[in-house]
Design a protein around this motif. Structure first.
Motif, short mmCIF file in Angstrom:
data_model
loop_
_atom_site.label_atom_id
_atom_site.label_comp_id
_atom_site.label_asym_id
_atom_site.label_seq_id
_atom_site.Cartn_x
_atom_site.Cartn_y
_atom_site.Cartn_z
N THR A 56 0.80 -1.23 0.00
CA THR A 56 0.00 0.00 0.00
C THR A 56 0.84 1.28 0.00
N PRO A 57 1.95 1.38 0.76
CA PRO A 57 2.70 2.65 0.78
C PRO A 57 3.28 3.07 -0.57
N SER A 58 3.35 2.15 -1.54
CA SER A 58 3.91 2.51 -2.84
C SER A 58 2.89 3.14 -3.78
N VAL A 59 1.61 3.14 -3.40
CA VAL A 59 0.55 3.62 -4.29
C VAL A 59 0.38 5.13 -4.12
N VAL A 60 0.26 5.83 -5.25
CA VAL A 60 0.23 7.29 -5.27
C VAL A 60 -1.12 7.78 -5.78
N CYS A 61 -1.66 8.80 -5.14
CA CYS A 61 -2.82 9.52 -5.65
C CYS A 61 -2.30 10.77 -6.37
N VAL A 62 -2.55 10.87 -7.68
CA VAL A 62 -1.99 11.94 -8.51
C VAL A 62 -3.07 12.97 -8.80
N ASN A 102 0.10 7.49 3.87
CA ASN A 102 0.38 8.06 5.19
C ASN A 102 -0.39 9.36 5.41
N GLY A 103 -1.21 9.75 4.42
CA GLY A 103 -2.03 10.94 4.54
C GLY A 103 -1.33 12.22 4.16
N LYS A 104 -0.07 12.14 3.72
CA LYS A 104 0.70 13.34 3.42
C LYS A 104 0.69 13.64 1.92
N LEU A 105 0.76 14.95 1.61
CA LEU A 105 0.84 15.43 0.24
C LEU A 105 2.28 15.80 -0.10
N TYR A 106 2.68 15.49 -1.34
CA TYR A 106 4.03 15.81 -1.79
C TYR A 106 3.95 16.53 -3.13
N ASP A 107 4.82 17.53 -3.31
CA ASP A 107 4.96 18.15 -4.62
C ASP A 107 5.64 17.16 -5.56
N SER A 108 5.29 17.24 -6.84
CA SER A 108 5.94 16.38 -7.82
C SER A 108 6.08 17.14 -9.14
N VAL A 109 7.01 16.67 -9.97
CA VAL A 109 7.29 17.30 -11.25
C VAL A 109 7.25 16.22 -12.34
N ILE A 110 6.77 16.61 -13.52
CA ILE A 110 6.77 15.69 -14.64
C ILE A 110 8.21 15.49 -15.11
N LEU A 155 -11.48 9.39 -6.02
CA LEU A 155 -10.87 10.02 -4.83
C LEU A 155 -11.70 9.73 -3.58
N LEU A 156 -12.02 8.45 -3.38
CA LEU A 156 -12.93 8.08 -2.30
C LEU A 156 -12.35 8.35 -0.92
N ALA A 157 -11.03 8.22 -0.76
CA ALA A 157 -10.43 8.34 0.57
C ALA A 157 -9.73 9.68 0.71
N SER A 158 -10.15 10.47 1.68
CA SER A 158 -9.54 11.78 1.90
C SER A 158 -8.13 11.66 2.46
N ASP A 159 -7.79 10.48 3.02
CA ASP A 159 -6.43 10.29 3.55
C ASP A 159 -5.53 9.61 2.53
N PHE A 160 -6.01 9.46 1.28
CA PHE A 160 -5.25 8.90 0.15
C PHE A 160 -4.94 7.42 0.29
N SER A 161 -5.58 6.72 1.23
CA SER A 161 -5.39 5.27 1.29
C SER A 161 -6.06 4.65 0.08
N PRO A 162 -5.38 3.79 -0.66
CA PRO A 162 -5.91 3.30 -1.93
C PRO A 162 -7.04 2.29 -1.76
N THR A 163 -7.88 2.23 -2.77
CA THR A 163 -8.91 1.19 -2.87
C THR A 163 -8.27 -0.04 -3.51
N VAL A 164 -8.61 -1.22 -2.97
CA VAL A 164 -8.07 -2.48 -3.48
C VAL A 164 -9.20 -3.28 -4.11
N THR A 165 -9.00 -3.73 -5.35
CA THR A 165 -9.95 -4.65 -5.98
C THR A 165 -9.20 -5.92 -6.36
N PHE A 166 -9.94 -7.02 -6.36
CA PHE A 166 -9.34 -8.35 -6.50
C PHE A 166 -9.96 -9.05 -7.70
N GLY A 167 -9.14 -9.80 -8.43
CA GLY A 167 -9.68 -10.54 -9.57
C GLY A 167 -8.65 -11.50 -10.12
N ILE A 168 -8.86 -11.88 -11.37
CA ILE A 168 -7.94 -12.81 -12.03
C ILE A 168 -7.50 -12.22 -13.36
#
Length: 586
Positions: A56-62, A102-110, A155-168
């Protein structure tokens, strides 16, 4: 009769005991199996929960700088590099806000973009210890494998925790044609895990938590944009082929062959070949059957396009074909598909991100619309340099510096590279032994090869002035002198171009491209090498490029120069080694 009766009763009683014992045993086994199955399910569930916690910590909300819109991404290194979709970042400009679990926002550049493959590279700022995803091998993915898609739909989670979906995995090696756009999904993974607006750019993981793809295109119902169970992920192996080019701040292009194919009665047949192409010079003609490309067996025209589409332009790949004369092998270089000079604009319907379309979770409804972005700090704006032909030239300058600084340090202590060179060499083992004396000056290069003289102008090279035994050799030596001369070398352009697998060295190398007039050089640097290990030089139209391997660099006669130069013939892919003798600089 009494005896028989007693005997019958005793026998019946013994049989009943046996039946009871057997039934008890079966029940115990069934109960144990049920308990074991419950434990197995519980263990699998616990393992899955732990895997999700770990990735989960590797997932980014852009998001755009003002928090508008939204998509997903995945961190791929501790220094903040993250992959997303081009259709996610294209509407956000050069800078973005990125949220982590972790709920934190970070600046990013293309950093770099691949518009055709729908991939973008960004870099999060503020830390050098980001948790990042570990890549798997998407070529090992099988239909039926369990997968997990993580992202930020709506953008369902205001704390940026990602949604997980499961499949094959529903399908592999899928090809999605670029309908009404330039986005082309080749060799991708089809999944049935739910993918909705905002999921785009997020990672696809296998059940062990290995990153195997980037969630991108999905089939939506026309009303409500609801996922219909068919989504496609760009394979991680394709992304890996482009990452170093993206880190170079490029608008990366995909490659294309200069011939076309079609499927005829189960065989892949060449339909057209450009007569100016390298493939034509190698002998490929319409009607030939393609056997393999890039080391993969080709089964259909669609399969061929899948293979071509995963490589950047400029990549040299092996080709095997069959015709009436037999089976043939050669290597060819892929040409640019689009040659974008600026980031292309997407149709509005291809742009991702939550929209005020009735979803109660839409940020515009909760917050009353997007807010104006805060002024960007100078430390961030310095990370973006605009230039035609590049996504972000700042990062290309970084990569050039990484390649050229060690070279300049190595040659700085040795002589004057503006002075003329005089070099003797010899070669044996070929059809005809070669003995040569090379002279390279500021305006021309001369060669006496087995007694025959050759003279090549450094400003307007003429292919007819190159020796037939070593085509392009004189032009290549002029360009080598330019490179070693450093900043005063006289190139009209130089740029870092990422990484490729060099043939025939068969090892990964970083690419520095230099241009001077009509001449284009690709200099190849292997890991840990201060000086180039090889160079390919294009110096004319419809002729083979010169391809040299530069080996055994050392201080020789007042300059740094290779002790062996390998010349690769285009026609037969044969390698002729020139052994360098005396070297002098004057």
């Amino acid at each position: 009769m009494a005896g028989n009766k007693r005997s019958h009763v005793r026998g019946s009683s013994g049989g009943s005991c046996k039946y009871v014992t057997l039934a008890t045993l079966l029940w115990s086994l069934l109960l144990a199996g049920h308990v074991s199955a419950q434990q197995s399910v519980a263990e699998r569930e616990a393992a899955r929960v732990e895997t999700i916690r770990r990735i989960t910590p590797s997932v980014v909300c852009v998001m755009a700088p003002n928090g508008e819109g939204g998509g997903s991404g995945v961190l791929i290194s501790a220094d903040g590099y993250a992959i997303s979709n081009y259709h996610v970042t294209s509407g956000s400009g050069s800078f973005m806000k990125c949220g982590l679990s972790n709920g934190k926002l970070y600046d990013s550049v293309i950093v770099g973009i691949d518009p055709t493959g729908d991939v973008a590279l960004i870099q999060l700022q503020g830390r050098t210890d980001f948790e990042f995803a570990q890549p798997g091998d998407s070529d090992q993915v099988r239909v039926g494998d369990e997968v997990m898609a993580l992202g930020n739909p709506f953008l369902l989670a205001s704390d940026f925790s990602p949604t997980v979906t499961f499949g094959i995995v529903s399908g592999i090696h899928r090809y999605q044609y670029p309908a009404n756009t330039f986005l082309e999904y080749t060799d991708c993974i089809q999944i049935d895990a739910s993918i909705n607006p905002g999921n785009s750019g997020g990672p696809l993981f296998d059940i062990q938590g290995r990153w195997i793809g980037i969630n991108g295109r999905a089939s939506f119902e026309k009303r409500g944009r609801v996922n219909s169970g068919a989504a496609y992920a760009i394979s991680v192996n394709q992304v890996q082929l482009f990452i170093e080019s993206l880190k170079s701040g490029l608008i990366v292009d995909h490659g294309v062959t200069e011939f076309t194919v079609e499927t005829v009665e189960g065989e892949v047949i060449v339909s057209q070949v450009s007569e100016l192409s390298e493939a034509w010079r190698r002998g490929l003609r319409p009607g030939a059957q393609i056997i393999s490309f890039a080391g993969r067996v080709v089964t259909s025209a669609n399969d061929f396009q899948n293979i071509v589409g995963i490589f950047p332009e400029g990549t040299r790949l092996a080709l095997t074909w069959r015709d009436k004369a037999g089976q043939h092998e050669a290597t060819i270089r892929l040409r640019p598909l689009h040659a974008f000079q600026k980031a292309p604009t997407l149709p509005e319907e291809r742009k991702d991100g939550p929209k005020p379309d009735g979803h109660p979770e839409s940020p515009e409804e909760e917050q009353g619309g997007p807010t104006a972005p805060e002024p960007l700090p100078d430390a961030l704006t310095k990370l973006f340099v605009e230039r035609d032909g590049f996504c972000n030239f700042y990062f290309n300058e970084l990569q050039q510096k990484r390649l050229l600084d060690p070279l300049r340090s190595r040659v700085a202590s040795m002589g004057n590279y503006q002075a003329g060179w005089k070099i003797s060499f010899a070669a044996s083992g070929g059809e005809t032994p070669l003995t040569g004396e090379l002279t390279v000056g500021p305006a021309a290069a001369g060669l006496k090869l087995n007694g025959a003289p050759y003279l090549q102008n450094s400003n307007e090279p003429d292919a007819s002035e190159e020796p037939s035994q070593l085509p392009g050799f004189l032009t290549s030596m002029i360009q080598l002198k330019r490179l070693l001369a450093g900043q005063n070398g006289g190139f009209t352009e130089q740029l870092a171009m990422g990484r490729t697998l060099h043939l025939p060295l068969r090892k990964p190398v970083d690419i520095l491209v230099t241009r001077e007039g009509a001449r284009t050089c690709r200099w190849y640097f292997s890991e840990g090498s201060e000086l180039p290990v090889a160079v390919d030089v294009e110096y004319g139209q419809a002729i083979d490029e010169a391809r040299l391997i530069l080996d055994d660099w050392a201080d020789r006669g007042g300059i740094v120069f290779p002790g062996r130069i390998g010349v690769i013939s285009g026609e037969k892919e044969e390698l002729t080694w020139l052994t360098v003798g005396e070297v002098s600089s004057k």
